[in-house]
Design a protein around this motif. Sequence first.
Motif, short mmCIF file in Angstrom:
data_model
loop_
_atom_site.label_atom_id
_atom_site.label_comp_id
_atom_site.label_asym_id
_atom_site.label_seq_id
_atom_site.Cartn_x
_atom_site.Cartn_y
_atom_site.Cartn_z
N LYS A 35 0.87 -1.18 0.00
CA LYS A 35 0.00 0.00 0.00
C LYS A 35 0.90 1.22 0.00
CE LYS A 35 -3.98 1.44 2.70
NZ LYS A 35 -3.80 2.22 3.89
N GLY A 36 0.59 2.23 -0.80
CA GLY A 36 1.42 3.42 -0.81
C GLY A 36 1.57 3.96 -2.21
N ARG A 39 6.16 -3.73 2.90
CA ARG A 39 6.51 -2.32 2.92
C ARG A 39 7.67 -2.09 1.95
NH1 ARG A 39 6.43 0.92 8.36
NH2 ARG A 39 6.75 2.43 6.71
N ASP A 40 7.68 -0.94 1.32
CA ASP A 40 8.69 -0.71 0.27
C ASP A 40 10.13 -0.84 0.79
OD1 ASP A 40 8.73 1.67 1.73
OD2 ASP A 40 9.01 2.92 -0.06
N GLY A 46 11.27 1.82 -5.23
CA GLY A 46 11.85 3.08 -5.67
C GLY A 46 13.37 2.93 -5.68
N VAL A 102 15.03 3.98 -2.49
CA VAL A 102 15.05 3.01 -1.38
C VAL A 102 16.19 2.00 -1.59
CG1 VAL A 102 13.77 1.08 -0.37
CG2 VAL A 102 12.63 3.25 -0.77
N SER A 113 6.39 6.40 -10.64
CA SER A 113 6.83 6.92 -9.34
C SER A 113 8.13 7.73 -9.44
CB SER A 113 7.03 5.79 -8.33
OG SER A 113 5.81 5.22 -7.99
N ARG A 114 8.17 8.60 -10.42
CA ARG A 114 9.36 9.45 -10.56
C ARG A 114 9.37 10.52 -9.48
NH1 ARG A 114 11.59 8.54 -15.70
NH2 ARG A 114 10.05 7.72 -17.16
N SER A 153 8.11 15.52 -5.50
CA SER A 153 7.58 15.23 -6.84
C SER A 153 6.92 16.47 -7.42
CB SER A 153 6.73 13.98 -6.88
OG SER A 153 5.70 14.01 -5.95
N THR A 198 4.59 20.17 -1.27
CA THR A 198 4.91 20.04 0.16
C THR A 198 5.96 21.08 0.57
OG1 THR A 198 4.40 17.70 0.05
CG2 THR A 198 5.68 18.42 1.96
N SER A 206 14.96 9.62 -9.09
CA SER A 206 14.52 8.26 -8.84
C SER A 206 13.25 7.91 -9.61
CB SER A 206 14.27 8.10 -7.33
OG SER A 206 13.75 6.83 -7.04
O1 PRT Z 1 4.37 1.95 4.00
P1 PRT Z 1 5.60 1.92 3.17
O2 PRT Z 1 6.88 1.92 3.97
O3 PRT Z 1 5.55 0.83 2.13
O4 PRT Z 1 5.57 3.28 2.28
P2 PRT Z 1 6.26 4.69 2.55
O5 PRT Z 1 5.29 5.54 3.28
O6 PRT Z 1 7.65 4.54 3.07
O7 PRT Z 1 6.47 5.20 1.05
P3 PRT Z 1 5.46 5.90 0.05
O8 PRT Z 1 4.35 4.98 -0.32
O9 PRT Z 1 5.11 7.28 0.50
O10 PRT Z 1 6.46 6.08 -1.20
C1 PRT Z 1 6.96 4.98 -1.85
C2 PRT Z 1 7.91 5.43 -2.95
O11 PRT Z 1 7.24 6.30 -3.86
C3 PRT Z 1 9.11 6.25 -2.51
O12 PRT Z 1 10.16 5.47 -1.97
C4 PRT Z 1 9.52 6.90 -3.82
O13 PRT Z 1 10.28 6.00 -4.60
C5 PRT Z 1 8.19 7.13 -4.52
N1 PRT Z 1 7.72 8.53 -4.47
C6 PRT Z 1 7.39 9.26 -5.57
C7 PRT Z 1 7.55 9.33 -3.40
C8 PRT Z 1 7.10 10.57 -3.86
N2 PRT Z 1 7.00 10.48 -5.20
C9 PRT Z 1 6.82 11.61 -2.92
N3 PRT Z 1 6.43 12.70 -3.34
N4 PRT Z 1 7.71 9.10 -2.06
C10 PRT Z 1 7.44 10.08 -1.19
N5 PRT Z 1 7.00 11.33 -1.56
C11 PRT Z 1 6.70 12.28 -0.44
C12 PRT Z 1 7.92 13.10 0.01
O14 PRT Z 1 8.64 12.39 0.99
C13 PRT Z 1 7.26 14.34 0.57
O15 PRT Z 1 6.77 14.13 1.88
O16 PRT Z 1 5.74 13.23 -0.84
C14 PRT Z 1 6.06 14.52 -0.34
C15 PRT Z 1 6.44 15.44 -1.46
O17 PRT Z 1 5.55 15.35 -2.53
P4 PRT Z 1 5.21 16.65 -3.39
O18 PRT Z 1 4.35 16.15 -4.52
O19 PRT Z 1 4.46 17.59 -2.51
O20 PRT Z 1 6.50 17.24 -3.90
#
Ligand code: PRT
Length: 293
Positions: A12-13, A52-53, A71, A74, A97-98, A167, A171, A186
């Motif tokens: 999920k995510g 989980r990722d 990703g 990760v 998921s760029r 992305s 945020t 990534s």
């Molecule tokens: O529960 P689990 O551990 O599996 O998930 P997680 O919460 O650790 O990860 P998750 O689902 O949030 O993200 C999984 C993967 O998606 C990441 O490892 C990246 O490879 C990819 N990904 C792509 C992103 C984003 N885009 C992203 N925008 N991961 C996180 N973000 C977060 C970022 O950390 C920040 O808080 O989104 C926020 C910024 O987004 P913008 O659009 O506002 O710039």
Amino acid sequence: MTERLRIAVQKKGRLADDSFAMLKKCGLRFSIRGGALLARVKNAPIDLLLVRDDDIPSFVSTGAADLGMAGENVLVEEVLTSGNTMDALIDRRLGFSRCSLCLAADANGQIQSAADLEGTKIATTYPGVLGKYLKENNINATSVEMKGAVELAPSIDIADSICDLVSSGATLEANGLAAFETILNSEAVLIKSSREFAGEKQAIYDSLVSRIDGVIRSADSKYIMLNAPKSAVPEISKILPGSDAPTIIPLGDSDLVAVQAVCTENVFWETLEDLKSKGARSILVLPIEKMLG
Ligand code: PRT
Ligand code: ZN
């Protein structure tokens, strides 16, 4: 009993939906139920391990899964923090998921570039990638590890700047921060260990990745059909984006021919206007669902 290839996928995510969609486009039929850890693919000897990722690289490295979809951020972090003992490599880039791992600080503050980081504190969930960047650039800064909500660190004085994934940039903007450096770009990647697959798994893998390649190639590909005077064909062929020799079909006794081509790059409105100016008429752009070979 036939062997089954096991793929670790985020449960999920942000990666989960696109990972499931890609596997479905490869023709795999499966359903994801509540808390299940394993989803069985009904029409292929493949199981999905739903996790989980962060766990995906180590599951692949230890052999708990044969492949993983995670990703690149990760994977790189895991390799760096495990002291390079991790046997998990990028097999293919998957194109979804760029995002970018960026350094960011108060939009109007003292830190406006990497040079300003000297002697400061940087909050991050990526201490491995950040540490490597700081070392390579001879910057003396302290990294403050956080598990989440990194963007809040400067406003509560935990750190002077942050190193986080971006992305859309919304945020950062909502927290009054601005990115000044990208340290990693990534996207989702297919992860495999360097070990050879045993027995039937190699054939299951070969068939799956040739389908994945087909899905990736067809994502941007379009089929273009148009009519044009014979004399315009050389010019028109030059403009068709990323296509090999087009198919040319004579149209009766007229001077016109039908031109058909697979374009492997994005087809923009500008390209169509260009084609029209070179004499093309009745231009059709069709999506391609699958490609093989
Ligand atoms: O529960 P689990 O551990 O599996 O998930 P997680 O919460 O650790 O990860 P998750 O689902 O949030 O993200 C999984 C993967 O998606 C990441 O490892 C990246 O490879 C990819 N990904 C792509 C992103 C984003 N885009 C992203 N925008 N991961 C996180 N973000 C977060 C970022 O950390 C920040 O808080 O989104 C926020 C910024 O987004 P913008 O659009 O506002 O710039
Ligand atoms: Zn995670």
